[in-house]
Design a protein around this motif. Sequence first.
Motif, PDB file in Angstrom:
ATOM      1  N   UNK A   4       0.834  -1.199   0.000  1.00  0.00           N
ATOM      2  CA  UNK A   4       0.000   0.000   0.000  1.00  0.00           C
ATOM      3  C   UNK A   4       0.869   1.250   0.000  1.00  0.00           C
ATOM      4  N   UNK A   5       1.921   1.247   0.814  1.00  0.00           N
ATOM      5  CA  UNK A   5       2.824   2.401   0.863  1.00  0.00           C
ATOM      6  C   UNK A   5       3.537   2.573  -0.471  1.00  0.00           C
ATOM      7  N   UNK A  44       9.438  -4.926  10.870  1.00  0.00           N
ATOM      8  CA  UNK A  44       8.418  -4.833  11.907  1.00  0.00           C
ATOM      9  C   UNK A  44       7.798  -3.444  11.937  1.00  0.00           C
ATOM     10  N   UNK A  45       8.620  -2.406  11.816  1.00  0.00           N
ATOM     11  CA  UNK A  45       8.114  -1.043  11.980  1.00  0.00           C
ATOM     12  C   UNK A  45       7.476  -0.497  10.706  1.00  0.00           C
ATOM     13  N   UNK A  46       6.452   0.309  10.916  1.00  0.00           N
ATOM     14  CA  UNK A  46       5.762   0.987   9.816  1.00  0.00           C
ATOM     15  C   UNK A  46       6.728   1.916   9.090  1.00  0.00           C
ATOM     16  N   UNK A  49       8.975   0.044   6.630  1.00  0.00           N
ATOM     17  CA  UNK A  49       8.236  -0.353   5.433  1.00  0.00           C
ATOM     18  C   UNK A  49       8.012   0.852   4.519  1.00  0.00           C
ATOM     19  N   UNK A  50       7.722   2.001   5.102  1.00  0.00           N
ATOM     20  CA  UNK A  50       7.538   3.207   4.300  1.00  0.00           C
ATOM     21  C   UNK A  50       8.842   3.619   3.618  1.00  0.00           C
ATOM     22  N   UNK A  51       9.948   3.463   4.310  1.00  0.00           N
ATOM     23  CA  UNK A  51      11.247   3.806   3.709  1.00  0.00           C
ATOM     24  C   UNK A  51      11.594   2.841   2.578  1.00  0.00           C
ATOM     25  N   UNK A  52      11.299   1.573   2.765  1.00  0.00           N
ATOM     26  CA  UNK A  52      11.501   0.603   1.681  1.00  0.00           C
ATOM     27  C   UNK A  52      10.640   0.955   0.471  1.00  0.00           C
ATOM     28  N   UNK A 167      21.650   7.395   0.190  1.00  0.00           N
ATOM     29  CA  UNK A 167      20.674   6.612   0.968  1.00  0.00           C
ATOM     30  C   UNK A 167      19.546   7.533   1.438  1.00  0.00           C
ATOM     31  N   UNK A 168      19.921   8.693   1.967  1.00  0.00           N
ATOM     32  CA  UNK A 168      18.922   9.648   2.451  1.00  0.00           C
ATOM     33  C   UNK A 168      18.004  10.080   1.316  1.00  0.00           C
ATOM     34  N   UNK A 169      18.580  10.347   0.142  1.00  0.00           N
ATOM     35  CA  UNK A 169      17.787  10.768  -1.019  1.00  0.00           C
ATOM     36  C   UNK A 169      16.736   9.702  -1.361  1.00  0.00           C
ATOM     37  N   UNK A 170      17.091   8.449  -1.229  1.00  0.00           N
ATOM     38  CA  UNK A 170      16.158   7.365  -1.562  1.00  0.00           C
ATOM     39  C   UNK A 170      15.088   7.158  -0.493  1.00  0.00           C
ATOM     40  N   UNK A 171      15.421   7.365   0.784  1.00  0.00           N
ATOM     41  CA  UNK A 171      14.452   7.049   1.852  1.00  0.00           C
ATOM     42  C   UNK A 171      13.581   8.226   2.246  1.00  0.00           C
ATOM     43  N   UNK A 172      14.008   9.425   1.933  1.00  0.00           N
ATOM     44  CA  UNK A 172      13.212  10.599   2.314  1.00  0.00           C
ATOM     45  C   UNK A 172      12.098  10.832   1.314  1.00  0.00           C
ATOM     46  N   UNK A 173      10.984  11.360   1.817  1.00  0.00           N
ATOM     47  CA  UNK A 173       9.861  11.708   0.925  1.00  0.00           C
ATOM     48  C   UNK A 173      10.171  12.938   0.112  1.00  0.00           C
TER      49      UNK A 173
END
Length: 173
Positions: A4-5, A44-46, A49-52, A167-173
């Motif tokens: 969903x994310x 485990x953490x939401x 999963x959102x970062x992935x 890494x930050x560029x990929x995981x940040x919104x």
Amino acid sequence: MFLQALDLKVSQIDEKFEYFKVNLASEECIDLLEEGMLQASRSISRERKERLASILGKSLGEETLKYEESKKILNIFRELTDPEVIWLIYYSLEPGLGQGPRYDLVQQYPEILHPISKTFTGLNEQLENEQLEKAALQDSHKDTLLRLGLIQRNGDTTSMTTLGEMIIKYIKD
């Protein structure tokens, strides 16, 4: 939750959705998607999963799929614990006096980011041992970021490396 994310990340960028559909037809894209789903199934953490989902959304939503880069980002992300990701985000923020993004992050994650003292009063040996263990874990988080080449130290100063910024560029919104 993860799918969903991911769907939300991809659908937020309509012009990139066409790239996603084209990329989805490639073996490289399937490999990245499988790796992301595998990691998500073990998360485990939401937030993780959102970062992935963010990593995959950015990887698969590019006009030209950067397979090797995206695979490397996913592999590094797999090696990071959630507290290590928080520390990486912390180091990516501009230091400021008093209020600011770093301060806000410390307030949000005090159990991770609040410095743990290694000095003791001698009053309670059990509490001192617990404090030493927490300090050792905190040092271990920072050492992992150094070992992976995501941060660098120059004297008392810690800064991001180019890989850490990626890494930050990929995981940040």
